[in-house]
Design a protein around this motif. Structure first.
Motif, PDB file in Angstrom:
ATOM      1  N   TRP A 248      96.792  27.508  14.979  1.00  0.00           N
ATOM      2  CA  TRP A 248      96.887  26.993  17.002  1.00  0.00           C
ATOM      3  C   TRP A 248      96.362  27.342  17.282  1.00  0.00           C
ATOM      4  CZ3 TRP A 248      99.784  29.765  19.931  1.00  0.00           C
ATOM      5  CH2 TRP A 248     100.288  31.235  19.036  1.00  0.00           C
ATOM      6  N   VAL A 249      96.010  26.882  18.773  1.00  0.00           N
ATOM      7  CA  VAL A 249      95.702  27.319  20.129  1.00  0.00           C
ATOM      8  C   VAL A 249      96.300  26.608  21.176  1.00  0.00           C
ATOM      9  CG1 VAL A 249      93.984  25.563  20.135  1.00  0.00           C
ATOM     10  CG2 VAL A 249      93.623  27.835  21.452  1.00  0.00           C
ATOM     11  N   THR A 250      97.301  27.255  22.147  1.00  0.00           N
ATOM     12  CA  THR A 250      97.444  26.583  23.744  1.00  0.00           C
ATOM     13  C   THR A 250      97.031  27.252  24.699  1.00  0.00           C
ATOM     14  OG1 THR A 250      99.772  25.449  24.454  1.00  0.00           O
ATOM     15  CG2 THR A 250      99.809  28.352  23.163  1.00  0.00           C
ATOM     16  N   GLY A 251      97.407  26.714  25.664  1.00  0.00           N
ATOM     17  CA  GLY A 251      96.198  27.026  26.664  1.00  0.00           C
ATOM     18  C   GLY A 251      97.255  26.596  28.100  1.00  0.00           C
ATOM     19  N   ALA A 252      96.222  26.847  29.248  1.00  0.00           N
ATOM     20  CA  ALA A 252      96.790  26.609  30.515  1.00  0.00           C
ATOM     21  C   ALA A 252      95.599  26.800  31.420  1.00  0.00           C
ATOM     22  CB  ALA A 252      97.668  27.315  31.192  1.00  0.00           C
TER      23      ALA A 252
ATOM     24  N   GLU B 234      86.175  30.713  16.303  1.00  0.00           N
ATOM     25  CA  GLU B 234      85.584  30.757  15.025  1.00  0.00           C
ATOM     26  C   GLU B 234      84.947  30.363  14.248  1.00  0.00           C
ATOM     27  OE1 GLU B 234      83.639  34.551  15.640  1.00  0.00           O
ATOM     28  OE2 GLU B 234      82.256  33.851  17.979  1.00  0.00           O
ATOM     29  N   GLU B 235      84.545  29.281  14.163  1.00  0.00           N
ATOM     30  CA  GLU B 235      84.647  29.167  12.473  1.00  0.00           C
ATOM     31  C   GLU B 235      83.260  28.281  11.844  1.00  0.00           C
ATOM     32  OE1 GLU B 235      87.245  25.932  11.828  1.00  0.00           O
ATOM     33  OE2 GLU B 235      86.619  24.680  13.688  1.00  0.00           O
ATOM     34  N   ARG B 236      83.104  28.351  10.238  1.00  0.00           N
ATOM     35  CA  ARG B 236      82.235  27.471   9.871  1.00  0.00           C
ATOM     36  C   ARG B 236      81.414  26.241  10.590  1.00  0.00           C
ATOM     37  NH1 ARG B 236      80.807  27.973   3.878  1.00  0.00           N
ATOM     38  NH2 ARG B 236      81.936  25.662   4.349  1.00  0.00           N
ATOM     39  N   LEU B 237      80.933  25.828  10.558  1.00  0.00           N
ATOM     40  CA  LEU B 237      80.344  24.071  11.079  1.00  0.00           C
ATOM     41  C   LEU B 237      80.399  23.288   9.949  1.00  0.00           C
ATOM     42  CD1 LEU B 237      78.988  22.015  12.611  1.00  0.00           C
ATOM     43  CD2 LEU B 237      76.325  22.469  11.483  1.00  0.00           C
ATOM     44  N   GLN B 238      80.729  23.722   8.294  1.00  0.00           N
ATOM     45  CA  GLN B 238      80.839  22.970   7.367  1.00  0.00           C
ATOM     46  C   GLN B 238      82.714  22.871   7.245  1.00  0.00           C
ATOM     47  OE1 GLN B 238      78.097  21.462   7.507  1.00  0.00           O
ATOM     48  NE2 GLN B 238      78.733  20.926   5.366  1.00  0.00           N
ATOM     49  N   ASP B 239      83.638  23.722   7.759  1.00  0.00           N
ATOM     50  CA  ASP B 239      84.960  23.834   8.028  1.00  0.00           C
ATOM     51  C   ASP B 239      85.043  23.037   8.564  1.00  0.00           C
ATOM     52  OD1 ASP B 239      84.668  24.963   5.372  1.00  0.00           O
ATOM     53  OD2 ASP B 239      85.050  27.270   6.447  1.00  0.00           O
ATOM     54  N   THR B 240      84.146  22.608  10.131  1.00  0.00           N
ATOM     55  CA  THR B 240      84.867  22.227  11.405  1.00  0.00           C
ATOM     56  C   THR B 240      85.261  20.116  11.619  1.00  0.00           C
ATOM     57  OG1 THR B 240      83.939  23.622  12.141  1.00  0.00           O
ATOM     58  CG2 THR B 240      84.937  21.815  13.085  1.00  0.00           C
ATOM     59  N   PRO B 241      86.317  19.434  11.240  1.00  0.00           N
ATOM     60  CA  PRO B 241      86.452  18.311  11.154  1.00  0.00           C
ATOM     61  C   PRO B 241      85.889  17.879  12.237  1.00  0.00           C
ATOM     62  CG  PRO B 241      88.945  19.186  11.427  1.00  0.00           C
ATOM     63  CD  PRO B 241      87.424  20.195  11.256  1.00  0.00           C
ATOM     64  N   VAL B 242      85.032  17.602  13.209  1.00  0.00           N
ATOM     65  CA  VAL B 242      84.406  17.376  14.440  1.00  0.00           C
ATOM     66  C   VAL B 242      82.646  17.223  14.164  1.00  0.00           C
ATOM     67  CG1 VAL B 242      83.833  17.492  16.729  1.00  0.00           C
ATOM     68  CG2 VAL B 242      86.484  18.250  16.034  1.00  0.00           C
ATOM     69  N   ALA B 243      82.645  15.737  15.202  1.00  0.00           N
ATOM     70  CA  ALA B 243      80.659  15.494  15.127  1.00  0.00           C
ATOM     71  C   ALA B 243      80.552  16.667  15.413  1.00  0.00           C
ATOM     72  CB  ALA B 243      80.591  14.031  14.960  1.00  0.00           C
ATOM     73  N   VAL B 244      79.526  17.762  15.108  1.00  0.00           N
ATOM     74  CA  VAL B 244      78.651  18.734  15.716  1.00  0.00           C
ATOM     75  C   VAL B 244      77.113  18.645  14.853  1.00  0.00           C
ATOM     76  CG1 VAL B 244      78.853  21.082  16.398  1.00  0.00           C
ATOM     77  CG2 VAL B 244      81.282  19.746  15.923  1.00  0.00           C
ATOM     78  N   THR B 245      76.843  18.617  16.088  1.00  0.00           N
ATOM     79  CA  THR B 245      75.222  20.019  15.579  1.00  0.00           C
ATOM     80  C   THR B 245      75.159  20.657  16.451  1.00  0.00           C
ATOM     81  OG1 THR B 245      73.800  17.322  15.684  1.00  0.00           O
ATOM     82  CG2 THR B 245      72.614  19.223  16.029  1.00  0.00           C
ATOM     83  N   ALA B 246      74.954  21.242  15.262  1.00  0.00           N
ATOM     84  CA  ALA B 246      74.269  23.095  16.171  1.00  0.00           C
ATOM     85  C   ALA B 246      72.867  23.742  15.969  1.00  0.00           C
ATOM     86  CB  ALA B 246      75.628  24.329  15.934  1.00  0.00           C
ATOM     87  N   LEU B 247      72.895  23.881  16.816  1.00  0.00           N
ATOM     88  CA  LEU B 247      71.280  25.422  16.094  1.00  0.00           C
ATOM     89  C   LEU B 247      71.637  26.521  16.649  1.00  0.00           C
ATOM     90  CD1 LEU B 247      68.851  22.407  16.889  1.00  0.00           C
ATOM     91  CD2 LEU B 247      69.083  23.333  14.350  1.00  0.00           C
ATOM     92  N   ALA B 248      70.931  27.063  15.916  1.00  0.00           N
ATOM     93  CA  ALA B 248      71.346  28.846  16.786  1.00  0.00           C
ATOM     94  C   ALA B 248      70.188  29.614  16.484  1.00  0.00           C
ATOM     95  CB  ALA B 248      71.841  29.773  16.442  1.00  0.00           C
ATOM     96  N   GLY B 249      69.993  30.789  17.005  1.00  0.00           N
ATOM     97  CA  GLY B 249      68.967  31.905  16.921  1.00  0.00           C
ATOM     98  C   GLY B 249      67.657  31.060  16.321  1.00  0.00           C
TER      99      GLY B 249
ATOM    100  N   VAL C 143      80.651  27.650  14.719  1.00  0.00           N
ATOM    101  CA  VAL C 143      80.785  26.624  15.746  1.00  0.00           C
ATOM    102  C   VAL C 143      81.923  27.036  16.367  1.00  0.00           C
ATOM    103  CG1 VAL C 143      79.234  25.121  14.981  1.00  0.00           C
ATOM    104  CG2 VAL C 143      81.877  24.720  14.507  1.00  0.00           C
ATOM    105  N   THR C 144      81.941  26.958  17.805  1.00  0.00           N
ATOM    106  CA  THR C 144      83.641  26.836  18.969  1.00  0.00           C
ATOM    107  C   THR C 144      84.037  25.723  18.915  1.00  0.00           C
ATOM    108  OG1 THR C 144      81.859  27.796  20.588  1.00  0.00           O
ATOM    109  CG2 THR C 144      82.651  29.626  19.737  1.00  0.00           C
ATOM    110  N   ALA C 145      83.468  24.291  18.100  1.00  0.00           N
ATOM    111  CA  ALA C 145      84.043  23.232  18.566  1.00  0.00           C
ATOM    112  C   ALA C 145      85.544  23.515  18.959  1.00  0.00           C
ATOM    113  CB  ALA C 145      83.610  22.151  17.641  1.00  0.00           C
ATOM    114  N   ARG C 146      86.515  24.186  18.565  1.00  0.00           N
ATOM    115  CA  ARG C 146      87.597  23.797  18.049  1.00  0.00           C
ATOM    116  C   ARG C 146      88.567  25.747  18.248  1.00  0.00           C
ATOM    117  NH1 ARG C 146      90.723  21.654  12.603  1.00  0.00           N
ATOM    118  NH2 ARG C 146      89.396  23.478  11.515  1.00  0.00           N
ATOM    119  N   ARG C 147      87.604  25.679  19.721  1.00  0.00           N
ATOM    120  CA  ARG C 147      88.014  26.516  20.388  1.00  0.00           C
ATOM    121  C   ARG C 147      88.305  28.158  19.434  1.00  0.00           C
ATOM    122  NH1 ARG C 147      87.612  27.212  26.527  1.00  0.00           N
ATOM    123  NH2 ARG C 147      87.259  24.337  27.212  1.00  0.00           N
TER     124      ARG C 147
END
Length: 766
Positions: free
Chosen positions: A406-410, A57-72, A51-55
């Protein structure tokens, strides 16, 4: 009318899932012991989802966000053909088309955890952000996107104000399309089914040397409507759309990748089906004088006869079916949606740079016959044109010995949108023809120009090998300018000629802690803030004093959760609990002639969400998702101008915030002796009571209901050919997806979801 099956629906759901699973096994698997033996192999695991919930790519199970993801294959096996259908497989979300008052099937209303937007208007911002390949889609008009050639859909629950910015106060829906491949190949698929359905979809990957690859995809979707106009024979709710996308990936160097994309969708369809629920006064629904005056002074002279022989608006125009109407007004739902983007990824070693540049536009024409009769008593027509430009720069990396991610942007976003149309209301009531009140019919022109600037940053620091902390923040500035030229149809008089404008600043931080208890167990807690942009009420019907300003609404959410994997990833169990403090709620009231938006309430939303996947053997898989939500108002204020009376109290329920959202699925797949593979799947979705309007009108309240779908597929031994038979809404449930009540005009109307349908698909890869 809706059928109430609150208790029996749950029992039928469980029984159907169990019986279907057992039946498939009996047909396709003569020896369950063979499956048990296969289950001992290491290959029996639930596939990883990225998933890309934190901008990043990382495993869904490593993402500290409530996410539902369906792929392929998960999207394909569940029959997700448009983005709104993802809501059937995720907790705490309502994603409906045919927004109230619009008549447009593509006009979305999306709510996550009770927070969203029930209005489609060009001046109303959504409360759930939709992103496609990193590009924000600003309008709910055209928001019910077709999901062809999609690689993954993610539903992020809770405010995403730090990394995604404005109008993600409820959450975000992130769509990732399939990208160009390095080898030549493709797929073509044909689908037939109910209502003379005929769909053709396909894509092809074309490598242009070692560094460049192109992907072309297209879809042609046709289907007769499931609604009918009894007097004209025209259908409603049909499909007649063409969509295409072209993508190019260029590996400019070992460190730089450039991705270009262009897409276009063209739909020429009829309006969404409308059902007249109430006409005239009923207990608890006192109506204004418009209908009585219209029936006395206007209707008898129009030469229109009701089904009961009278020349008036009366209850004989009510039909027995939710899919039939006596309406004869404009029947149109046209959409042109296009866009292009350029994404540059540059690996600078320990730092990565990313640029996303995008332009998008839409042109939509849609209408509705709100009185559902041959009379012109309540009829709307909209022609909307919108264009947007966005530019985002991101820097991301690892620092301090890879302890800090980290990530930062404009971000810069510019938008211009116009709405031209009319609202014909009790046409004919005018001085000399009738006593007051006179027709408030209006010809409208509204233009909105907006600019957004934002800076953001977020980082996660490993405090120990297992404990990390996350801190982030975003500063956002919105500027909006409006032009309103609204005039009375009956005499050309000015309702409002004004040019209001405003700006609003928002600061949305986030902090969190993550603890990796074991390699397969992540515990997390966070506090995050989101906001929905401010604006001006642009639906005046009397005078310019109704064009009032409303401020941004904010949501502060406290969340704790666990993401866990068990039994060598044969079982995944994710849990999240949350409490949200909802302030300055933008209460949207569309009870013509009362139409306004005001920061008139505060509230609390709390709940729990559970998602479970199980793969006990190589052949069997199960999934369950559940959301419990308790949303309530804690403060109720008042409108901002004379006549802006709020139809809510502290006891009123939130719009589109069902207490329970449940889903479950059973899938069985088996290799056949000849090498082919058969797969059978059954899905169930349940919603508890849904309130479709802000006032909780009882006739617009949908009792709890269940939806069932099933799919049986066969893949050839070489997996080149696949055939599938599928069905949706198998119990033929009648359920409302939107509705509106106007006591001023004595009408209640609703749109209902699609009835039971079947389909047969055949595809070939090459």
């Amino acid at each position: 009318m809706p059928r109430n099956k609150k208790t029996s629906g749950c029992l039928r759901a469980g029984g159907l899932l169990i019986c279907a699973a057992a039946g498939v096994q009996a047909v396709a698997s003569p020896a369950f012991a063979q499956n048990a033996a296969q289950a001992e192999t290491p290959a029996v695991q639930i596939e990883e989802v990225v998933v890309t919930a934190r901008r990043r790519e990382e495993r869904l199970q490593d993402t500290p966000v409530a996410v539902t993801a369906l792929a392929g294959e998960a999207l394909e096996s569940r029959g997700v053909e448009s983005v709104d259908q993802i809501a059937k497989f995720a907790p705490s979300i309502r994603f409906d088309g045919a927004a109230a008052l619009s008549g447009g099937n593509y006009n979305a209303t999306v709510f996550i955890r009770g927070v969203g937007q029930n209005d489609f208007a060009i001046f109303s911002d959504p409360g759930v952000g939709v992103y496609v390949d990193g590009v924000y889609y600003a309008r709910s008009i055209g928001g019910t996107l077709d999901a062809f050639d999609v690689s993954r859909i993610e539903v992020l629950r809770g405010p995403q104000g730090t990394l995604f910015g404005k109008n993600t106060i409820g959450g975000a829906v992130i769509i990732t399309t399939d990208q160009p491949k390095d080898e030549f190949g493709g797929k073509i698929e044909g689908v037939t089914g109910s209502y003379d359905r005929l769909d053709v979809k396909g894509h092809v990957d074309i490598p242009l040397g070692e560094k460049v690859a192109v992907r072309l995809s297209a879809a042609r979707l046709t289907r007769d409507g499931y609604g009918k106009r009894l007097l004209t024979g025209d259908d409603l709710g049909d499909r007649n759309a063409t969509a295409a996308r072209a993508q190019l990936r260029w590996e400019a160097s070992d460190a730089v990748t450039v991705s270009l994309s262009a897409d276009y969708t063209r739909a020429r369809e009829h309006s969404a089906p409308q059902k007249l629920l109430v006409i005239g006064a009923v207990p608890g629904f006192a109506v204004g004088p418009f209908m009585a005056n219209f029936n006395t002074y206007v209707a008898p002279g129009l030469g229109i006869t009701a089904p009961n022989g009278a020349r008036t608006l009366n209850t004989s125009f009510l039909t027995n079916s939710p899919f039939t109407t006596y309406g004869t007004g404009p029947n149109i739902n046209d959409l042109d949606l296009w866009g292009g983007s350029a994404t540059v990824d540059w690996n600078l070693g320990e730092i990565s740079f990313k640029s996303i540049t995008a332009v998008r536009g839409l042109k939509a024409t849609f209408a509705r016959d709100g009185d559902n009769t041959p009379f012109t008593f309540r009829e709307t027509f909209n022609h909307d044109v919108q264009a947007q430009y966005s530019q985002e720069f991101q820097l991301s990396g690892l620092s301090f010995g890879e302890r800090l991610t980290w990530v930062t942007g404009a971000y810069v976003f510019q938008e211009r949108g116009t709405d031209s149309g009319y609202a014909k209301l009790a046409l004919g009531l005018a001085p000399g023809a009738s006593p007051p009140p006179y027709s408030p019919s209006a010809a409208v022109y509204t233009k909105v120009t907006s600019t957004t600037y934002a800076l953001f940053a977020q980082g996660s620091l490993s405090l120990t090998d297992r404990l990390s902390a996350t801190v982030g923040a975003r500063y956002n500035r919105d500027e909006k300018d409006y032009v309103l030229d609204h005039r009375r149809i009956r005499d050309g008089g000015v309702i409002a000629q004004v040019r209001p404008g405003g700006s609003w600043n928002s600061f949305t931080p986030k902090v969190g802690l993550e603890f990796k208890a074991t390699p397969d167990v992540l515990l997390y807690a966070s506090v995050g803030k989101g906001f929905k942009s401010g604006g001006f009420n642009a639906r005046p019907l009397n005078d310019a004093s109704e064009v009032t300003e409303y401020q941004p609404e904010t949501l502060l959410t406290y969340e704790a959760g666990a993401k866990t994997a068990w039994l060598d990833r044969r079982l995944i169990l994710n849990v999240a609990g949350y409490f949200s403090d909802y302030q300055d709620i933008q209460v949207t009231v569309n009870q013509t002639p009362r139409n306004f938006v005001a920061n008139a309430a505060a509230g609390e939303v709390k709940g729990v969400e559970v998602e479970l996947q199980a793969k006990p053997t190589a052949n069997w898989s199960f999934n369950f998702g559940g959301g419990y939500m308790d949303a309530k108002y804690t403060e109720v204020g008042s409108g901002l101008a004379a006549g802006q009376v709020l139809p809510i109290t502290l006891a009123t329920h939130f719009v589109k915030a069902p207490k329970w959202t449940l889903n479950g699925g059973v899938e069985y797949g088996r290799e056949l002796p000849g090498g082919g593979r058969v797969t059978a799947r059954v899905d169930w979705t349940r919603y508890s009571t849904v309130y479709n309007d802000v006032a909780n009108d009882p006739d617009l309240t949908q009792p709890g209901y269940d939806l069932f779908g099933a799919r049986l597929a066969y893949a050839s031994p070489d997996r080149v050919w696949q055939a599938a038979l599928f069905g949706t809404n198998l119990s033929d449930e009648r359920y409302m997806v939107s509705g509106n009540a106007s006591s001023g005009f004595g009408l209640k109307e609703a749109s209902f979801g699609r009835p039971r349908e079947w389909g047969l698909s055949l595809s070939r890869k090459f």
